[in-house]
Design an enzyme around this catalytic site. Structure first.
Site, PDB file in Angstrom:
ATOM      1  N   HIS A 206       0.642   0.793 -13.294  1.00 49.47           N
ATOM      2  CA  HIS A 206       1.402  -0.430 -13.575  1.00 49.47           C
ATOM      3  C   HIS A 206       2.888  -0.072 -13.690  1.00 49.47           C
ATOM      4  CE1 HIS A 206       2.077  -4.501 -14.883  1.00 49.47           C
ATOM      5  NE2 HIS A 206       2.857  -4.011 -15.831  1.00 49.47           N
TER       6      HIS A 206
ATOM      7  N   GLY B  22       0.786  -1.235   0.000  1.00 50.38           N
ATOM      8  CA  GLY B  22       0.000   0.000   0.000  1.00 50.38           C
ATOM      9  C   GLY B  22       0.817   1.284   0.000  1.00 50.38           C
TER      10      GLY B  22
HETATM   11  C1  GAR Z   1       2.894  -0.999  -7.554  1.00 52.03           C
HETATM   12  O1  GAR Z   1       4.223  -0.873  -7.998  1.00 52.03           O
HETATM   13  C2  GAR Z   1       1.935  -1.095  -8.722  1.00 52.03           C
HETATM   14  O2  GAR Z   1       2.389  -0.402  -9.847  1.00 52.03           O
HETATM   15  C3  GAR Z   1       1.905  -2.582  -8.966  1.00 52.03           C
HETATM   16  O3  GAR Z   1       1.890  -3.135  -7.679  1.00 52.03           O
HETATM   17  C4  GAR Z   1       2.678  -2.325  -6.823  1.00 52.03           C
HETATM   18  C5  GAR Z   1       1.952  -2.142  -5.511  1.00 52.03           C
HETATM   19  O4  GAR Z   1       2.794  -1.546  -4.572  1.00 52.03           O
HETATM   20  N1  GAR Z   1       0.762  -2.957  -9.730  1.00 52.03           N
HETATM   21  C6  GAR Z   1       0.772  -3.910 -10.674  1.00 52.03           C
HETATM   22  O5  GAR Z   1       1.723  -4.605 -10.916  1.00 52.03           O
HETATM   23  C7  GAR Z   1      -0.560  -4.065 -11.424  1.00 52.03           C
HETATM   24  N2  GAR Z   1      -0.440  -4.954 -12.512  1.00 52.03           N
HETATM   25  P1  GAR Z   1       2.197  -0.835  -3.280  1.00 52.03           P
HETATM   26  O6  GAR Z   1       1.295  -1.882  -2.586  1.00 52.03           O
HETATM   27  O7  GAR Z   1       3.407  -0.529  -2.433  1.00 52.03           O
HETATM   28  O8  GAR Z   1       1.449   0.374  -3.714  1.00 52.03           O
END
Ligand code: GAR
Length: 196
Positions: free
Chosen positions: A109, A12
């Site tokens: 993404h 998050g």
């Molecule tokens: C982020 O880097 C986002 O871009 C990626 O998951 C991560 C979540 O990090 N999303 C994807 O890969 C979607 N296909 P966070 O929980 O620290 O925000």
């Protein structure tokens, strides 16, 4: 002010960046709800700390995606949510949610789409030995990271980068880009269910 919900599955850090931007007055939106498909995820603690309501669910306890998405839509409607922000929600959006919110769901993404969609985009970029990768914010459709692109930035892959160092650089960019883009989108009109 536009009422938004954030969907997340993990740590998050993007959720936190969005909350911080709201608190700082840089993002003019009300975060009504966090939707999380992993009840033990760190993002749930972050939401609770800020007094943001949380709807968690366990997908495997439902007979189908349509069944849990119906529950999500009724939660969203109860909170008057107009706009959905996916922030590390590692699940394809199904027809129930798209039917209710298509054109008003965005995703971030960690690659320069259409390169490296799906899981572990950072690892995929390293594996492919590319000189640069990036971050993409896009509208969500039924595909895997395929909807219309709203904004992209390029991020260099540096010699000696590991998944950790590259991910750190990418996430730093995400935390700046995403709240700013969301702010632009929520200022726009919603016509026929689509952000114009
Ligand atoms: C982020 O880097 C986002 O871009 C990626 O998951 C991560 C979540 O990090 N999303 C994807 O890969 C979607 N296909 P966070 O929980 O620290 O925000």
């Amino acid at each position: 002010m536009r009422k938004i919900a954030v969907f997340a599955s993990g740590s998050g850090s993007n959720f936190q960046a969005i909350v911080d931007a709201v608190v700082a007055g840089e993002l003019q939106a009300d975060i009504q709800l966090l939707v999380c498909d992993k009840p033990g995820a760190k993002v749930v603690d972050r939401a609770r700390k800020h007094g943001i309501p949380v709807f968690t669910f366990l997908p495997k306890t439902f007979a189908s995606k349509a069944d849990f998405e119906k529950e999500i839509v009724s939660e969203l409607q109860a909170y008057g949510v107009e706009f959905i922000v996916l922030a590390g929600y590692m699940r394809l959006i199904g027809e129930v949610l798209l039917g209710a919110y298509e054109g008003r769901i965005v995703n971030i993404h960690p690659s320069y789409l259409p390169a490296f969609p799906g899981k572990n985009a950072v690892g995929q970029a390293l594996e492919a030995n590319v000189a640069e990768t990036g971050v993409t914010v896009h509208y969500v459709d039924s595909g895997m990271d395929t909807g219309p692109i709203i904004e992209q930035v390029k991020i260099p892959v540096l010699p000696g980068d590991t998944e950790t160092t590259l991910q750190e650089r990418i996430q730093k960019a995400e935390h700046q880009l995403y709240p700013a883009i969301i702010n632009k989108l929520v200022q726009k009109d919603i016509v026929g269910g689509i952000v114009q």
